[in-house]
Design an enzyme around this catalytic site. Structure first.
Site, mmCIF file in Angstrom:
data_model
loop_
_atom_site.group_PDB
_atom_site.id
_atom_site.type_symbol
_atom_site.label_atom_id
_atom_site.label_comp_id
_atom_site.label_asym_id
_atom_site.label_seq_id
_atom_site.Cartn_x
_atom_site.Cartn_y
_atom_site.Cartn_z
ATOM 1 N N GLN A 17 -4.923 -30.325 -2.247
ATOM 2 C CA GLN A 17 -4.418 -30.939 -3.479
ATOM 3 C C GLN A 17 -3.125 -31.729 -3.269
ATOM 4 O OE1 GLN A 17 -5.173 -27.008 -5.746
ATOM 5 N NE2 GLN A 17 -5.431 -28.579 -7.298
ATOM 6 N N ARG A 74 4.294 -20.659 -2.744
ATOM 7 C CA ARG A 74 2.915 -20.339 -2.382
ATOM 8 C C ARG A 74 2.203 -21.639 -2.021
ATOM 9 N NH1 ARG A 74 -2.267 -19.268 -6.065
ATOM 10 N NH2 ARG A 74 -3.662 -18.936 -4.300
ATOM 11 N N HIS A 118 -8.094 -21.935 0.249
ATOM 12 C CA HIS A 118 -8.039 -22.545 -1.081
ATOM 13 C C HIS A 118 -9.046 -23.693 -1.079
ATOM 14 C CE1 HIS A 118 -5.322 -22.749 -4.811
ATOM 15 N NE2 HIS A 118 -6.280 -23.643 -5.029
ATOM 16 N N ASN A 162 -8.425 -17.708 -2.496
ATOM 17 C CA ASN A 162 -8.029 -18.099 -3.848
ATOM 18 C C ASN A 162 -9.271 -18.298 -4.713
ATOM 19 O OD1 ASN A 162 -5.936 -19.103 -5.796
ATOM 20 N ND2 ASN A 162 -7.414 -20.776 -5.848
ATOM 21 N N GLU A 163 -9.356 -17.541 -5.788
ATOM 22 C CA GLU A 163 -10.392 -17.720 -6.807
ATOM 23 C C GLU A 163 -11.792 -17.860 -6.218
ATOM 24 O OE1 GLU A 163 -9.208 -20.986 -9.310
ATOM 25 O OE2 GLU A 163 -7.409 -19.976 -9.995
ATOM 26 N N ASN A 289 -4.498 -15.136 -11.321
ATOM 27 C CA ASN A 289 -4.399 -16.521 -11.802
ATOM 28 C C ASN A 289 -4.931 -16.537 -13.223
ATOM 29 O OD1 ASN A 289 -3.801 -16.966 -9.128
ATOM 30 N ND2 ASN A 289 -5.470 -18.392 -8.737
ATOM 31 N N TYR A 291 -5.285 -18.864 -16.898
ATOM 32 C CA TYR A 291 -5.119 -20.117 -17.653
ATOM 33 C C TYR A 291 -5.557 -19.993 -19.114
ATOM 34 C CZ TYR A 291 -3.970 -22.312 -13.260
ATOM 35 O OH TYR A 291 -3.337 -22.623 -12.089
ATOM 36 N N GLU A 351 -0.823 -17.775 -10.170
ATOM 37 C CA GLU A 351 -0.937 -19.103 -10.807
ATOM 38 C C GLU A 351 -0.903 -18.938 -12.314
ATOM 39 O OE1 GLU A 351 -4.281 -21.643 -9.867
ATOM 40 O OE2 GLU A 351 -4.102 -21.174 -7.732
ATOM 41 N N GLU A 405 -6.467 -32.730 -8.881
ATOM 42 C CA GLU A 405 -7.082 -31.636 -9.633
ATOM 43 C C GLU A 405 -8.615 -31.689 -9.456
ATOM 44 O OE1 GLU A 405 -6.121 -28.889 -10.876
ATOM 45 O OE2 GLU A 405 -7.882 -28.382 -12.086
ATOM 46 N N TRP A 406 -9.043 -31.541 -8.207
ATOM 47 C CA TRP A 406 -10.463 -31.366 -7.881
ATOM 48 C C TRP A 406 -11.327 -32.442 -8.533
ATOM 49 C CZ3 TRP A 406 -9.698 -28.797 -3.752
ATOM 50 C CH2 TRP A 406 -8.724 -27.809 -3.695
#
Ligand code: IFM
Length: 444
Positions: A17, A74, A118, A162-163, A289, A291, A351, A405-406
């Protein structure tokens, strides 16, 4: 109640990213390079080729962090920099970059927190089946070993994955993220193989001296669309198993949750003897994480999944359209404690953040009041959880910088620092000053 001694205030990023420099110093291609360069995959054809040019501008970015006053950063290590083909000897030039970064962070009083995976899988491993292939778990542990061999003397905190739920769901089931496969429920083995990779990596990391090891999961409280409907409540339960438990229960309690609602044989066919004990290797912390919450209703009879997602209404939303619900964050933290009680290791909020269409104003400043309100409310929720006795030892804002952002490319802006992608000029937003003041005040 105050914050625990040594509380970590941090910011987070991830390699693909922010780094750019995708062809430098022997880096190989990752699934995200291939995906982003495939027409139609990422909005407006954006790629991570240059991103925030963090690979070259990291001294400026470390200075921004020092000025911000964070005591931890991080970031993730790009696997294809370390092992361009996904296995074998380490590429020393790839590791040199992280070596320099780690030393500069430590010199600035900032503790590095490293994520190993990630989402940028070396493409040669994807060509061999990616996370559908059990062997990728062993390759991941080898990568972890090589990274720790070089850095564990100075890196105090290691996050294996990650996730992983996002990799399974968006990457392999729905195909909206790399590698873009649309296997739907046949993507389930990628859950087990990632978790096996995590467990094997825990041992590999410790063997090279890593002190604190954990993983970072994505959590979303599951709300039934109509709480009085048994079918909607079942849909929410099924989503909870899929999103919130599949990657946590096995790590903390050595067993998968009941995935019966998904139909089919679940994960059993992929689990070999001893796998579950490898996956349940003790960890030192759990990364959270958060959101937004998700609202679920019963699916149509012929629906592919045991839930349908519906909009959460009645709340303000971020630039991504995500509902802003700090109370859901608090209930998530309480639910984790309730679910795992004594088996819950210390938590780090690895996050939390929001995107808004931030612009540099005529006076050269970026007024992102909405982000300040978001962060303020979520940090307050976290502090309530700490007052409740939940062991939370750090908070990492996502993200230091606006970044890739992906599948949405550079459109969403999640940073405390605005990035002009034409010039790479960094402009700290108002939220940066707000976070700096918060950290300073809480350190007194
Ligand atoms: O940008 C991502 C990050 O890579 C993983 N967690 C969610 C963030 C916002 O979508």
């Amino acid at each position: 109640m105050g914050l625990p001694e040594g509380f970590r205030w941090g910011v987070a990023t991830a390699a693909y990213q922010v780094e750019g420099a995708v062809h430098e110093d022997g880096r190989g291609p990752s699934t995200w390079d291939v995906f982003a360069h495939t027409p139609g995959r990422v909005r407006d054809g954006h790629t991570g080729d240059v991103a925030c040019d963090h690979y070259h501008r990291w001294p400026e970015d470390v200075a921004l962090m020092r000025e911000l006053g964070v005591n931890s950063y991080r970031f993730s290590i790009a696997w294809p920099r370390v092992q361009p083909s996904g296995s074998g000897a380490a590429n020393p030039r790839g590791l040199d970059f992280y070596d320099r970064l780690v030393d500069a962070l430590l010199a600035a009083g900032i503790d590095p927190a490293v994520t190993l995976y990630h989402w940028d899988l070396p493409q040669p491993l994807e060509d061999a089946g990616g996370w559908m292939n059990r062997d990728t778990a062993y390759r991941f542990a080898e990568f972890a070993y090589r990274a720790a061999d070089r850095l564990a003397d100075r890196v105090g905190m290691w996050i294996t994955l990650n996730e992983p739920v996002v990799v399974m769901a968006y990457g392999y089931a729905f195909g909206v993220y790399a590698p873009g496969r649309t296997l739907m429920l046949d993507a389930l083995p990628t859950a087990h193989h990632q978790l096996l990779g995590h467990g094997l990596a825990v041992t590999a990391l410790r063997s090279r001296g890593a002190r604190r090891v954990g993983l970072a999961n994505h959590y979303s409280p599951a709300w039934p669309a109509d709480p009085s409907s048994a079918a909607d409540r079942d849909a929410a339960l099924a989503f909870d198993g899929f999103m919130n438990r599949m990657f946590t229960d096995p790590v903390l309690s050595g067993a998968y949750p009941d995935l019966g609602a998904l139909g089919g044989p679940g994960l059993a066919p992929y689990v070999h003897d001893l796998d579950m004990s490898v996956i349940a290797s003790p960890i030192d912390f759990l990364g959270v994480n958060y959101y937004q919450p998700t609202r679920l209703k019963a699916p149509p009879a012929d629906g592919p999944l045991p839930f349908d997602m519906v909009d959460v209404t009645g709340y303000p939303v971020t630039g991504m359209g995500w509902p802003i619900v700090p109370d859901a964050f608090l209930s998530l933290l309480r639910a984790l404690r309730g679910r795992y009680s004594n088996g819950l290791p210390p938590l780090y909020i690895t996050e939390n953040g929001c995107s808004f269409p931030d612009e540099v104003g005529p006076d050269g400043t970026v007024d992102d009041t909405a982000r300040i309100e978001f962060l303020d409310a979520h940090i307050a929720a976290m502090r309530t959880a700490i007052d409740d006795g939940i062991d939370i030892r750090g908070y990492y804002a996502w993200s230091l910088l606006d970044n890739f952002e992906w599948a949405e490319g550079y459109h969403p802006r999640f940073g405390l620092v605005h990035v002009d992608y034409e010039t790479q000029k960094r402009t700290p937003k108002r939220s940066y000053g707000w976070y700096r003041d918060l950290i300073a005040a809480s350190s007194k």
